[in-house]
Design a protein around this motif. Structure first.
Motif, PDB file in Angstrom:
ATOM      1  N   ILE A 112      82.105  49.838  51.486  1.00  9.93           N
ATOM      2  CA  ILE A 112      82.767  50.984  52.103  1.00  9.93           C
ATOM      3  C   ILE A 112      84.083  50.578  52.765  1.00  9.93           C
ATOM      4  CG2 ILE A 112      82.524  52.848  53.776  1.00  9.93           C
ATOM      5  CD1 ILE A 112      80.689  53.079  51.377  1.00  9.93           C
ATOM      6  N   ARG A 294      74.580  48.264  47.933  1.00 13.05           N
ATOM      7  CA  ARG A 294      74.832  49.679  47.647  1.00 13.05           C
ATOM      8  C   ARG A 294      74.865  50.534  48.908  1.00 13.05           C
ATOM      9  NH1 ARG A 294      74.677  50.318  42.256  1.00 13.05           N
ATOM     10  NH2 ARG A 294      73.419  48.900  41.000  1.00 13.05           N
ATOM     11  N   LEU A 295      73.931  50.292  49.822  1.00 10.05           N
ATOM     12  CA  LEU A 295      73.813  51.160  50.985  1.00 10.05           C
ATOM     13  C   LEU A 295      74.172  50.479  52.300  1.00 10.05           C
ATOM     14  CD1 LEU A 295      70.546  53.208  50.321  1.00 10.05           C
ATOM     15  CD2 LEU A 295      72.882  53.708  49.642  1.00 10.05           C
ATOM     16  N   ARG A 327      67.510  53.685  49.040  1.00  7.76           N
ATOM     17  CA  ARG A 327      68.366  53.825  47.861  1.00  7.76           C
ATOM     18  C   ARG A 327      67.717  54.697  46.809  1.00  7.76           C
ATOM     19  NH1 ARG A 327      67.133  52.833  42.680  1.00  7.76           N
ATOM     20  NH2 ARG A 327      66.067  50.938  43.334  1.00  7.76           N
ATOM     21  N   VAL A 330      68.081  58.341  47.818  1.00  4.11           N
ATOM     22  CA  VAL A 330      69.459  58.800  47.625  1.00  4.11           C
ATOM     23  C   VAL A 330      69.743  58.985  46.140  1.00  4.11           C
ATOM     24  CG1 VAL A 330      71.888  58.149  47.873  1.00  4.11           C
ATOM     25  CG2 VAL A 330      70.285  57.768  49.764  1.00  4.11           C
ATOM     26  N   GLN A 361      79.540  64.708  48.188  1.00  2.00           N
ATOM     27  CA  GLN A 361      78.488  64.216  49.077  1.00  2.00           C
ATOM     28  C   GLN A 361      77.817  62.949  48.539  1.00  2.00           C
ATOM     29  OE1 GLN A 361      78.203  65.705  52.040  1.00  2.00           O
ATOM     30  NE2 GLN A 361      79.850  67.032  51.288  1.00  2.00           N
ATOM     31  N   TRP A 362      78.191  62.523  47.361  1.00  2.27           N
ATOM     32  CA  TRP A 362      77.527  61.352  46.778  1.00  2.27           C
ATOM     33  C   TRP A 362      77.922  60.070  47.494  1.00  2.27           C
ATOM     34  CZ3 TRP A 362      77.979  62.264  40.760  1.00  2.27           C
ATOM     35  CH2 TRP A 362      77.038  63.251  40.401  1.00  2.27           C
ATOM     36  N   HIS A 363      77.053  59.066  47.351  1.00  4.88           N
ATOM     37  CA  HIS A 363      77.278  57.755  47.961  1.00  4.88           C
ATOM     38  C   HIS A 363      77.923  56.839  46.929  1.00  4.88           C
ATOM     39  CE1 HIS A 363      76.626  53.908  49.926  1.00  4.88           C
ATOM     40  NE2 HIS A 363      76.155  54.517  50.996  1.00  4.88           N
ATOM     41  N   ALA A 386      82.358  59.150  43.427  1.00 10.05           N
ATOM     42  CA  ALA A 386      82.033  59.540  44.802  1.00 10.05           C
ATOM     43  C   ALA A 386      83.207  59.178  45.689  1.00 10.05           C
ATOM     44  CB  ALA A 386      80.770  58.828  45.282  1.00 10.05           C
ATOM     45  N   GLU A 389      84.693  56.757  50.974  1.00  7.51           N
ATOM     46  CA  GLU A 389      83.977  56.924  52.231  1.00  7.51           C
ATOM     47  C   GLU A 389      83.965  58.417  52.543  1.00  7.51           C
ATOM     48  OE1 GLU A 389      86.685  55.844  55.799  1.00  7.51           O
ATOM     49  OE2 GLU A 389      87.096  54.349  54.250  1.00  7.51           O
ATOM     50  N   PRO A 390      83.057  58.877  53.403  1.00  9.62           N
ATOM     51  CA  PRO A 390      82.943  60.326  53.621  1.00  9.62           C
ATOM     52  C   PRO A 390      84.280  60.981  53.947  1.00  9.62           C
ATOM     53  CG  PRO A 390      81.129  59.177  54.682  1.00  9.62           C
ATOM     54  CD  PRO A 390      82.064  58.112  54.172  1.00  9.62           C
TER      55      PRO A 390
END
Length: 575
Positions: A112, A294-295, A327, A330, A361-363, A386, A389-390
């Motif tokens: 991220i 990933r997360l 994960r 998600v 909204q995807w990661h 995606a 970052e948000p």
């Protein structure tokens, strides 16, 4: 959007060659169908490994490393945030310390915060470490700006990578990559972890010739458990050289000689170490390591692979297990979104030959898994995007392709036709990554569809299942099932045996809420055989008679001499 039913084709392979009597006829036939006509080709050993000499720049690379070791300079290993990158980082750190390096540190980008690879931002974050030599593992070939930033700080840079290079190479002091133009190393299929392992082999030889070791040489074969896991996880072709590496690593893991972290991951994944297979690595160990990148932060995964403390390894493995569970949740939510997004697309719409999916909204850490699942479902090349970052207008995309379409070449064609549309890309024939701005997505989707249409043979849009034919009624037993399980390693380019046949469906039921349990009868075999079709709960009820594509495996749940068929595909037959 739906895909047409796949074509089922049987492999050819006469079981000729020179075989010991201990190799059953079934395995001889299977090996021959994969081009292996003797035991050395079928089950290669370390003694047959290719030497590192043919790797381009291997001498320059080992000079850099040897000088840093002799001078006591700091060596900074920068990994990547997938399983190949994590195992490569662990192999580099462990191996360099074994070879006498006194100051080895490591780092990994946060997906991220830093994005992929050695970026200028990551170099800035690492400036306080002041290394003499920075070594990239499993990345770097596309990191021009990051390598330049490191060089501007006065650091030496060694790039070790296996990804395909672009037209220009980064300004590193040395680059080791079997896919460099003109490289003479015969295996182009090394994973990132395999490349750094080979660099260590060459470094050990250089140090030995310089008189660095008083007694026995450091035993780099102790690193092969990690090499095996990273190689299998990265889905590189298991050519003879890679199978030798993976076989040796599996033997260590099966013998309880793996590093503490891998042994803890085997335990938390519910696998049996003594019977570990490449499937257990691909579906049990690798996802738990990958989940951290990933997360969360792949540093957790690397620490698990570096610790020699069994208690700490179990704690870290439990953390990775929990992240992997998150994960999966998600991923399922994103898959539901993706399936809904493509449900209304017509099956033969030319614009849908190359499929682009995006959700704000995807990661970004899970888009590769979504692209892979949707590629399998649609049998189309798929890119899932995606936000980096948000709320960010920067998109990260992960592409997956079908056999016969080189996905990195597709992205290169888009880049040539529309300069600047893609900000950055890189990857393999079957998988690639890219970044672009949100406002460029619509234009990219059109350009991607055009490039795919230009490069893809439409005949390849019909999936093909290739099997090893039918099993004889007498071969449905635990002896043959165990031989098939243990005769690998199976993987990309050397696929696990897959069979097909016609069966009468005696009984069936849904188990676990998602899976189809079947009782099947084969002509010529009086007793029915159990089968399970995972994830098939949404499908229609089985026909009275079906053609089934399956794998034969020991039934670990029932134990003893029980076997079961692991169903991959079913087609109803007229009665």
């Amino acid at each position: 959007m739906t895909r047409p039913a796949p074509t089922i084709r049987r492999r050819d392979g006469a079981p000729g060659g020179d075989w010991p009597a201990s190799v059953p006829a079934l395995l001889r036939r299977i090996y021959a169908a994969r081009g292996a006509h003797d035991l050395q080709a079928a089950q290669p050993r370390l003694a047959g490994l290719l030497p590192p000499d043919a790797l381009s720049n291997i001498d320059a690379a080992t000079v850099l490393l040897a000088d840093a070791i002799v001078q006591g300079g700091r060596i900074l290993v920068v990994g990547d945030f997938d399983c190949d990158g994590a195992t490569a980082c662990a192999v580099a750190v462990r191996g360099l310390r074994m070879l006498g390096a006194r100051d080895v540190v490591h780092a990994v980008p946060n997906r991220i915060v830093h994005g992929y690879g050695l970026s200028p931002g990551l170099v800035d974050a690492l400036a306080q470490l002041s290394p003499q030599l920075l070594v990239t593992v499993d990345h770097g070939i596309a990191c021009h700006a990051g390598v330049a930033a490191a060089k501007a700080r006065g650091w030496q840079v060694l790039v070790t990578d296996h990804h395909l290079p672009g037209e220009a190479l980064p300004p590193a002091d040395a680059i080791v990559n079997p896919n460099l133009p003109g490289d003479r190393f015969q295996s182009k299929a090394l994973a990132g972890v395999g490349v750094i392992f080979y660099v260590l082999l060459a470094l050990r030889r250089r140090l030995r010739e310089a008189g660095a070791f008083d007694g026995a040489l450091p035993d780099l074969s102790t690193l092969l458990d990690l090499v095996a896991v990273g190689t299998v996880a990265d889905l590189v072709p298991l050519d003879v050289n890679n199978r030798a590496l993976v076989s040796a690593g599996l033997r260590r893991l099966r013998g309880g000689q793996g590093c503490a972290g891998l042994q803890a991951l085997i335990e938390v994944a519910g696998r049996q170490a003594a019977r570990l297979t490449t499937g257990d690595i691909g579906f049990g160990i690798a996802p738990r390591i990958n989940a951290a990148g990933r997360l969360e932060d792949m540093a957790i995964g690397i620490e698990c692979l570096l610790t020699d403390d069994a208690a700490q390894a179990r704690t870290l493995a439990a953390t990775l297990h929990g992240i992997n569970a998150e994960r999966r949740a998600v991923q399922q939510s994103m898959l539901d979104d993706a399936e809904a997004a493509v449900a209304g697309r017509p099956p033969v719409d030319p614009s849908a030959i190359g499929v682009c999916l995006h959700d704000p909204q995807w990661h970004p850490g899970v888009v590769g898994l979504v692209a892979s699942k949707m590629k399998d479902a649609l049998h189309r090349p798929v890119i899932a995007f995606a936000p980096a970052e948000p709320g960010s207008p920067q998109l990260r995309g992960s592409a997956r392709s079908i056999p016969g379409l080189h996905i990195r070449d597709v992205l290169a064609a888009v880049d040539v036709a529309h300069p600047g549309l893609i900000e950055r890309f890189g990857g393999h024939a079957m998988a690639a990554g890219l970044s672009l701005r949100l406002e460029a997505l619509a234009a990219f989707e059109r350009a991607f569809g055009q490039a795919v249409a230009a490069l893809l043979d439409p005949a390849l849009l019909r999936a093909e299942i290739v099997t090893d034919g039918a099993l004889r009624p007498s071969e449905f037993d635990i002896v043959h099932a165990a031989h098939l399980r243990d005769a690998g390693p199976w993987g990309q380019g050397f696929p696990e045996p897959l069979f097909d046949g016609e069966f009468a469906v005696v009984d069936w039921r849904v188990v676990g809420g998602r899976h189809l349990k079947l009782s099947l009868r084969l002509d010529g075999r009086p007793a029915p055989v159990d089968a399970i079709h995972f994830g098939a709960w949404r499908e229609v009820a089985p026909a009275p008679r079906e053609r089934i594509v399956y794998r034969l495996a020991p039934d670990d749940y029932r134990g003893g001499d029980a076997v079961q068929l692991l169903v991959e595909h079913r087609e109803p037959l007229a009665v």
